[in-house]
Design a protein around this motif. Structure first.
Motif, PDB file in Angstrom:
ATOM      1  N   GLY A  39      99.359 -55.988  -5.660  1.00  0.00           N
ATOM      2  CA  GLY A  39      98.698 -55.509  -6.860  1.00  0.00           C
ATOM      3  C   GLY A  39      98.003 -56.631  -7.599  1.00  0.00           C
ATOM      4  N   ARG A  40      97.234 -56.230  -8.618  1.00  0.00           N
ATOM      5  CA  ARG A  40      96.555 -57.218  -9.435  1.00  0.00           C
ATOM      6  C   ARG A  40      97.567 -58.019 -10.282  1.00  0.00           C
ATOM      7  N   ASN A  41      98.794 -57.481 -10.365  1.00  0.00           N
ATOM      8  CA  ASN A  41      99.864 -58.208 -11.068  1.00  0.00           C
ATOM      9  C   ASN A  41     100.554 -59.237 -10.155  1.00  0.00           C
ATOM     10  N   ARG A  42      99.993 -59.437  -8.983  1.00  0.00           N
ATOM     11  CA  ARG A  42     100.470 -60.429  -8.003  1.00  0.00           C
ATOM     12  C   ARG A  42     101.886 -60.111  -7.530  1.00  0.00           C
ATOM     13  N   LEU A  84     103.901 -58.421  -4.258  1.00  0.00           N
ATOM     14  CA  LEU A  84     103.705 -58.047  -2.858  1.00  0.00           C
ATOM     15  C   LEU A  84     104.835 -57.139  -2.407  1.00  0.00           C
ATOM     16  N   LEU A  85     104.473 -56.051  -1.680  1.00  0.00           N
ATOM     17  CA  LEU A  85     105.473 -55.119  -1.157  1.00  0.00           C
ATOM     18  C   LEU A  85     105.142 -54.826   0.299  1.00  0.00           C
ATOM     19  N   VAL A  86     106.208 -54.849   1.141  1.00  0.00           N
ATOM     20  CA  VAL A  86     106.069 -54.520   2.557  1.00  0.00           C
ATOM     21  C   VAL A  86     106.982 -53.336   2.870  1.00  0.00           C
ATOM     22  N   PHE A  87     106.434 -52.291   3.544  1.00  0.00           N
ATOM     23  CA  PHE A  87     107.256 -51.134   3.935  1.00  0.00           C
ATOM     24  C   PHE A  87     106.727 -50.576   5.253  1.00  0.00           C
ATOM     25  N   GLY A  88     107.475 -49.674   5.835  1.00  0.00           N
ATOM     26  CA  GLY A  88     107.142 -49.123   7.149  1.00  0.00           C
ATOM     27  C   GLY A  88     105.939 -48.186   7.092  1.00  0.00           C
ATOM     28  N   LEU A  89     105.102 -48.265   8.111  1.00  0.00           N
ATOM     29  CA  LEU A  89     103.923 -47.406   8.179  1.00  0.00           C
ATOM     30  C   LEU A  89     104.307 -45.934   8.293  1.00  0.00           C
ATOM     31  N   GLY A 143     107.853 -54.496  -5.790  1.00  0.00           N
ATOM     32  CA  GLY A 143     107.525 -55.681  -5.012  1.00  0.00           C
ATOM     33  C   GLY A 143     107.912 -56.972  -5.718  1.00  0.00           C
ATOM     34  N   ARG A 144     107.648 -58.104  -5.049  1.00  0.00           N
ATOM     35  CA  ARG A 144     107.988 -59.424  -5.590  1.00  0.00           C
ATOM     36  C   ARG A 144     106.793 -60.362  -5.467  1.00  0.00           C
ATOM     37  N   MET A 145     106.872 -61.495  -6.121  1.00  0.00           N
ATOM     38  CA  MET A 145     105.803 -62.486  -6.042  1.00  0.00           C
ATOM     39  C   MET A 145     105.607 -62.914  -4.600  1.00  0.00           C
ATOM     40  N   PRO A 146     104.348 -63.126  -4.159  1.00  0.00           N
ATOM     41  CA  PRO A 146     104.083 -63.450  -2.755  1.00  0.00           C
ATOM     42  C   PRO A 146     104.538 -64.859  -2.412  1.00  0.00           C
ATOM     43  N   PRO A 147     104.540 -65.205  -1.118  1.00  0.00           N
ATOM     44  CA  PRO A 147     104.964 -66.549  -0.699  1.00  0.00           C
ATOM     45  C   PRO A 147     104.046 -67.611  -1.306  1.00  0.00           C
ATOM     46  N   ARG A 173      94.926 -66.904  -4.718  1.00  0.00           N
ATOM     47  CA  ARG A 173      94.946 -66.459  -6.110  1.00  0.00           C
ATOM     48  C   ARG A 173      94.076 -65.219  -6.309  1.00  0.00           C
ATOM     49  N   SER A 174      93.211 -64.902  -5.292  1.00  0.00           N
ATOM     50  CA  SER A 174      92.360 -63.697  -5.402  1.00  0.00           C
ATOM     51  C   SER A 174      93.133 -62.418  -5.146  1.00  0.00           C
ATOM     52  N   ASN A 175      94.428 -62.593  -4.710  1.00  0.00           N
ATOM     53  CA  ASN A 175      95.258 -61.435  -4.350  1.00  0.00           C
ATOM     54  C   ASN A 175      94.604 -60.571  -3.259  1.00  0.00           C
TER      55      ASN A 175
END
Length: 743
Positions: A660-663, A665-670, A729-733, A738-740
């Protein structure tokens, strides 16, 4: 009641009744006296009056021509009180061998052409009857048909022609009446003769059997009838249907392996000039990319030359495409609506009924002509018998004529003569009293007696009458047989198209191109596959945005912020010279809508579409292809929410990464995403503020990859960010852009 009193009388009548009465009278007049042909002679009143007026002017096939203006004037003044241009147009059509299968008027001068050019003015052209028209008029002086008073009561005109020619089916008919219409194609006379002879022998013959003799229409301009026998039989059985007509063409080989297509026959009622204009438009608009050029090399015959751009194209495929997009293939509607019941009752007839109407009319004409001849012979025999009495008593007859005050009455009383015989004797010339004349009279009496016995036998036997009609039809077939120039079949009986649609890609020469779209939406297709760092120039103030390698046979998918997909053929994009053209001119893209993604269409792929508020779903790519400029609505958005991402789902991908624009990150199953055809989709990620920035699918075993500058980075251990769909989600690695954005 006086006429003046009657004129002043007012009768209250409901408006509905007055309207219906008057409109019905108008409708019946149009149906029976203008637009529908009579089933017996296949003619409308204007055509019948034209032929009769030309006969009265003695414009027989062996005589000279007369100005058409003279003919039209006679028709209009004596029989047909309508406009001269309508009468002349009707006569012109009867003379055009490309409009009428068996012309009834022999025209001299400019009578128009297949290009659609009009005939010369009637003061310049001349005309006379043809042998076919003579067949329609044969026996009209022998009480074969009824006559009625003309519109002014000063003369008489035939109600119907004797018609020793099956004109209704041979030349066809077309007309629009009130509430009904007719459209009958022309047929081959030799085939109609075979069907008529079979129908005489077998009055209850089936339509299926009759179509063995009459397999289909025979158009004057030839062509190929591309219909199945079953469809043709069904149309003839009901009197309604349609026939598909295709142009006749052949492939001409030239030097160097080149070839061209030559069209030698075009469908019925198609204007050649308009057809060529249409094909030229297709070439100019590049709707059939492999069409190179078209030329009209026609003289008396039709010769349209079509050149392909490449010799590697299949001519059959090229013609199939032209059939679909031009009048090289047309449909002729069958509506056998004719006047039956002695020309009074409109009815849709089938093939057998149409043939039977002609046979019944021929039978009636034969009986009336035979009775007329019988009456003539009986009158002549009566006169001859009086002459013979005169010769046997010549001296007494001379004495009575010289001495009696009332010789006529004396002759009747003396020799028991009839009034006609006595009058004929008194009118004899002296030279007829010679001995030789008596021998001639006895010979004529004997000959006429023999003929009379034959006529009486014919009138007394239904079988003999039908045998005579069959002989007349047999003689007609000899005149219009398949070995004669006029009688040979012109329209070839083909088979119905297979129904297989030739893909557009098969008609396009495959070449590599690079699709370039600028930041302001100007698009072009540059030849060859350009490298990413190629020097591509843009308009001042504009710059690069999309650069996609493709083939000219590919389709380009455009996904816009309004949630719509648009489809463009890459072969239709402007070339690489210049700056291209605005994409908004090629599709109906609203001014407040932005382009989200451009991609080359792959039919077996799936796409993940998502909106700015974090909702989305998966859709098969074959379902997003649009057929119109208006595109196809896939992702529903409203208000401030816009379509934000369209990501391809590659084979083997099992996971989704969304940021998201709030930086966060979320990963889930397709497998947590539904597959839909249209809608808002499901929540992918929750946001307290802002919205979705980017999304992509990937194979979890291969890790999540993103781009940093010119290099790629992969994160294999995604455990901290794996969760359920719709989580925060959580902050990315560390090191995530920074453009997300993933790329």
């Amino acid at each position: 009641m006086s006429e003046e009193t009657a004129a002043l009388e007012v009768r209250p009548t409901p408006l509905a009744d007055a309207l219906s009465t008057r409109y019905l009278a108008y409708a019946m007049s149009t149906i029976t006296s203008r637009s529908l042909p009579d089933a017996r002679d296949g003619l409308k009143p204007v055509h019948r009056r034209l032929l009769f007026a030309m006969r009265e002017l003695k414009l027989n096939p062996e005589s000279g021509f007369k100005k058409c203006a003279r003919i039209v004037g006679d028709v209009m003044g004596k029989y047909h009180p309508h406009g001269d241009s309508a009468i002349y147009d009707a006569m012109v059509r009867l003379a055009q061998d490309f409009a009428v299968r068996y012309p009834l008027v022999d025209g001299q001068g400019n009578f128009g052409n297949v290009d659609g050019d009009n005939a010369a003015a009637m003061r310049y052209t001349e005309a006379r009857l043809t042998q076919t028209a003579n067949r329609l008029l044969a026996g009209i002086d022998e009480n074969a048909v009824d006559f009625r008073a003309t519109y002014d009561g000063e003369g008489a005109e035939p109600v119907v022609l004797p018609a020793a020619f099956p004109n209704l089916l041979a030349n066809g008919a077309a007309g629009i009446a009130v509430g009904m219409a007719t459209n009958i194609p022309p047929h081959n006379v030799a085939e109609l003769c075979d069907a008529l002879q079979h129908l005489i022998k077998h009055p209850n013959a089936s339509i299926q059997k009759l179509t063995e003799f009459v397999p289909g229409p025979d158009f004057p301009t030839g062509g190929i009838l591309a219909e199945s026998p079953e469809a043709i039989a069904e149309a003839y059985a009901t009197g309604r249907g349609s026939f598909r007509i295709r142009a006749r063409w052949e492939k001409e080989d030239m030097k160097g392996g080149l070839w061209q297509i030559v069209i030698t026959e075009i469908p019925y009622q198609v204007q050649k000039s308009r057809l060529i204009e249409r094909i030229a438009e297709l070439i100019q608009e590049r709707k059939i990319a492999i069409l190179g050029d078209i030329r009209d090399e026609s003289a008396e015959d039709v010769r349209i030359v079509i050149e392909p751009k490449s010799r590697n194209v299949d001519p059959e495929m090229l013609m199939e495409s032209l059939y679909r997009q031009t009048e090289l293939e047309t449909r002729f509607g069958l509506n056998m609506n004719v006047l039956t019941g002695n020309g009074k009752v409109p009815k849709v007839v089938n093939l057998r009924e149409a043939l039977q109407e002609f046979l019944d009319h021929r039978h009636e004409v034969l009986v009336r002509r035979t009775e007329h001849r019988r009456d003539q012979i009986q009158r002549r025999l009566e006169i001859l018998e009086g002459y013979l009495v005169c010769y046997l008593n010549l001296d007494e007859v001379i004495r009575i004529i010289r001495e009696e005050d009332h010789p006529k009455q004396s002759l009747i009383e003396t020799f028991n003569l009839t009034e006609l015989q006595a009058e004929s004797i008194l009118n004899m010339r002296l030279r007829s009293l010679r001995k030789l004349e008596e021998m001639e009279i006895r010979k004529e009496h004997e000959s006429l007696t023999t003929e009379l016995n034959g006529l009486l036998e014919l009138l007394g036997s239904d079988e003999l009458r039908w045998k005579r009609i069959a002989e007349e039809i047999r003689d007609m077939k000899k005149e219009y047989g398949p070995e004669t120039p006029l009688g040979r079949r012109r329209t070839e009986m083909g088979s119905a198209p297979s129904g297989v649609i030739v893909p557009l890609e098969a008609m396009i020469e495959k070449e590599p191109v690079t699709v370039v779209c600028s930041a302001k939406g100007w698009i072009r297709a540059m030849k060859g596959h350009l490298a990413g760092d190629a020097d591509v120039k843009f308009k001042e103030g504009d710059g690069p945005r999309f650069q996609i390698q493709a083939q000219t046979t590919d389709k380009l998918l455009v996904f816009a912020s309004n949630g719509r997909f648009y489809t463009l053929g890459i072969d239709k994009l402007p070339g690489g010279r210049g700056n291209g053209e605005p994409l908004r001119l090629m599709i109906d893209l609203p001014n407040d809508t932005e382009i989200v993604t451009l991609m080359v269409h792959e039919a077996d792929r799936k796409l993940l579409v998502a909106s700015s508020d974090g909702r989305g779903f998966v859709i098969p790519e074959s379902d997003v292809v649009a057929q119109t400029r208006n595109g196809k609505q896939i992702l529903n958005v409203s208000g401030k929410v816009e379509a934000a991402v369209c990501a391809p789902v590659a084979a083997g991908h099992d996971s989704v990464a969304v940021i998201g624009r709030n930086r966060k990150l979320l990963v889930f199953g397709l497998d947590e995403l539904p597959e839909m055809a249209r809608g808002r989709g499901v929540m992918l990620q929750k946001y307290r503020d802002g919205g979705m920035s980017d999304i992509k699918t990937f194979a979890k075993a291969e890790g999540l990859t993103w781009q940093i500058g010119d290099r790629m980075r992969t994160e294999l251990d995604l455990t901290p960010w794996v969760g359920k769909r719709a989580a925060a989600g959580r902050m990315p690695p560390a090191g995530f852009p920074r453009s997300n954005k993933f790329s």
